[in-house]
Structures are given as C-alpha cells and as structure tokens.
Scaffold this motif. Sequence first.
Motif, short mmCIF file in Angstrom:
data_model
loop_
_atom_site.label_atom_id
_atom_site.label_comp_id
_atom_site.label_asym_id
_atom_site.label_seq_id
_atom_site.Cartn_x
_atom_site.Cartn_y
_atom_site.Cartn_z
N ALA A 77 63.80 68.30 57.95
CA ALA A 77 64.72 68.82 57.01
C ALA A 77 65.24 70.47 57.90
CB ALA A 77 64.14 69.18 55.77
N GLY A 78 64.46 70.43 59.22
CA GLY A 78 64.85 71.68 59.85
C GLY A 78 63.78 72.81 59.73
N ARG A 79 62.88 72.69 58.63
CA ARG A 79 61.74 73.94 58.74
C ARG A 79 60.73 73.57 59.86
NH1 ARG A 79 63.36 72.21 53.89
NH2 ARG A 79 61.66 70.70 53.43
N VAL A 80 60.78 74.57 60.75
CA VAL A 80 59.89 74.42 61.87
C VAL A 80 58.67 75.27 61.84
CG1 VAL A 80 61.75 73.70 63.26
CG2 VAL A 80 61.16 76.16 63.28
N ARG A 81 58.50 76.05 60.70
CA ARG A 81 57.49 77.27 60.60
C ARG A 81 56.64 76.39 59.34
NH1 ARG A 81 55.68 82.44 61.36
NH2 ARG A 81 53.87 83.04 59.53
N LEU A 82 55.58 75.81 59.57
CA LEU A 82 54.66 74.99 58.71
C LEU A 82 53.39 75.81 58.30
CD1 LEU A 82 55.34 71.55 60.40
CD2 LEU A 82 56.52 72.44 58.72
N VAL A 83 53.13 75.91 57.22
CA VAL A 83 51.92 76.55 56.94
C VAL A 83 51.25 75.97 56.11
CG1 VAL A 83 51.10 78.73 55.55
CG2 VAL A 83 53.44 78.88 56.88
N VAL A 84 50.03 75.54 56.47
CA VAL A 84 48.98 74.52 56.01
C VAL A 84 48.03 75.53 55.65
CG1 VAL A 84 47.69 72.44 56.23
CG2 VAL A 84 49.79 72.61 57.56
N LEU A 124 48.00 67.10 62.46
CA LEU A 124 48.08 68.53 62.55
C LEU A 124 48.82 68.65 64.17
CD1 LEU A 124 45.41 69.87 60.32
CD2 LEU A 124 47.80 69.93 60.08
N LEU A 125 47.95 68.12 65.11
CA LEU A 125 48.53 68.33 66.49
C LEU A 125 49.87 67.65 66.79
CD1 LEU A 125 44.94 67.75 68.25
CD2 LEU A 125 46.40 69.88 68.34
N GLY A 126 50.05 66.70 66.24
CA GLY A 126 51.49 65.98 66.28
C GLY A 126 52.39 66.90 65.57
N ALA A 127 52.39 67.40 64.71
CA ALA A 127 53.11 68.40 63.73
C ALA A 127 53.41 69.61 64.57
CB ALA A 127 52.72 68.42 62.44
N ARG A 128 52.49 70.01 65.07
CA ARG A 128 52.50 71.25 66.08
C ARG A 128 53.43 70.97 67.40
NH1 ARG A 128 49.98 71.57 70.74
NH2 ARG A 128 50.17 73.60 71.87
N LEU A 129 53.13 69.96 67.78
CA LEU A 129 54.09 69.80 69.12
C LEU A 129 55.68 69.53 68.74
CD1 LEU A 129 52.06 66.83 71.00
CD2 LEU A 129 52.39 69.30 71.54
N ARG A 130 55.88 68.78 67.68
CA ARG A 130 57.24 68.81 67.18
C ARG A 130 57.85 70.11 66.71
NH1 ARG A 130 58.67 64.61 62.37
NH2 ARG A 130 60.68 65.49 63.02
N ALA A 131 56.88 70.94 65.84
CA ALA A 131 57.43 72.11 65.56
C ALA A 131 57.82 73.18 66.84
CB ALA A 131 56.16 72.88 64.84
N GLU A 132 56.68 73.13 67.84
CA GLU A 132 57.00 73.98 68.81
C GLU A 132 58.30 73.54 69.68
OE1 GLU A 132 53.39 74.38 71.03
OE2 GLU A 132 52.47 75.91 69.56
N ALA A 133 58.33 72.28 69.72
CA ALA A 133 59.63 71.76 70.57
C ALA A 133 60.82 72.27 69.99
CB ALA A 133 59.62 70.20 70.40
N ALA A 134 60.73 72.35 68.48
CA ALA A 134 61.89 72.76 67.78
C ALA A 134 61.96 74.57 67.64
CB ALA A 134 61.97 72.25 66.33
N GLY A 135 61.11 75.18 68.45
CA GLY A 135 60.92 76.65 68.44
C GLY A 135 60.15 77.28 67.11
N GLY A 136 59.43 76.44 66.79
CA GLY A 136 58.43 76.85 65.48
C GLY A 136 56.89 76.70 65.93
N ALA A 137 56.31 76.79 64.89
CA ALA A 137 55.00 76.64 64.97
C ALA A 137 54.21 76.11 63.54
CB ALA A 137 54.12 78.10 65.23
N VAL A 138 52.98 75.75 63.76
CA VAL A 138 52.13 75.42 62.53
C VAL A 138 51.18 76.37 62.57
CG1 VAL A 138 50.29 73.48 61.65
CG2 VAL A 138 52.63 72.83 62.85
N HIS A 139 50.98 76.88 61.28
CA HIS A 139 49.87 78.04 60.90
C HIS A 139 48.98 77.49 60.11
CE1 HIS A 139 52.41 81.54 62.58
NE2 HIS A 139 53.28 80.52 62.48
#
Length: 122
Positions: A49-56, A72-87
């Motif tokens: 959906a385009g939300r690349v800042r994921l807060v868990v 979580l690592l897989g989500a982190r890779l996808r988020a970072e590739a789109a300019g975001g991050a997993v927190h």
Amino acid sequence: MDRQHIGSARLRVDARAVDGGAELLVPVGELDHHTAELLRAPLDAALDAGRVRLVVDCAGLDFCDSTGLNVLLGARLRAEAAGGAVHLVAMRPAVARVFRITGAEAVFTVHDTLATALPGSG
C-alpha cells in the motif's frame, strides 16, 4: 484509519495506518514458524500500500524465533528498498536477546517507547 486484526490462539496481530504515512503493527503472543505468516501478511500489505515506515510494537511479544526474525528482516529489506525502515519498539528481554545474539539489532531502529517511534514524535 483502517484497522486490521488477524490472529490465532498463539499470536494476534493488530495493524493500522497512523499519521505520517506509517503502519503500526502490534503482535501479541509467540512469533515462530507456526505463526510467522500472521505477521508477514500485514507487513506485506502495508508495504504493498506504499507505507514504508513500519513500526512494530513488540511489548506484547513473548517469543520470537528465527522464522519470526526472518519475517522482520524481509520486511526491513523491502522497506529500505522503498526508502523506508522498520522500527521495533519495547522489546521484552527474551525477544531482545534473539536480536542481540544474531546481530539483527544492529540493522533495525530500536525504540524504548512507542511515542519515540511514531512519525512526528521527537
């Protein structure tokens, strides 16, 4: 804001969009090879959906094994590739230990409180 709730007897995950374009995910219970898909699905949906800042919010997470860590690592890779991050927020000692032992804590942004992890909060 849309809210999604999925779960089983061992893991429940609440997910919702929050201000600032982030997605807040709240897993409660045990994250392992039997329940990992319950977290993977809303992580993927948020990223799709385009939300690349994921807060868990991990405050209710009692256990996390290598399968959960890989989700979580897989989500982190996808988020970072789109300019975001997993927190990650408020990890309990048993969960934090898995991240520390594997070195994964070094690749996530870890917060003590939810207030510091959400957009616009410090």
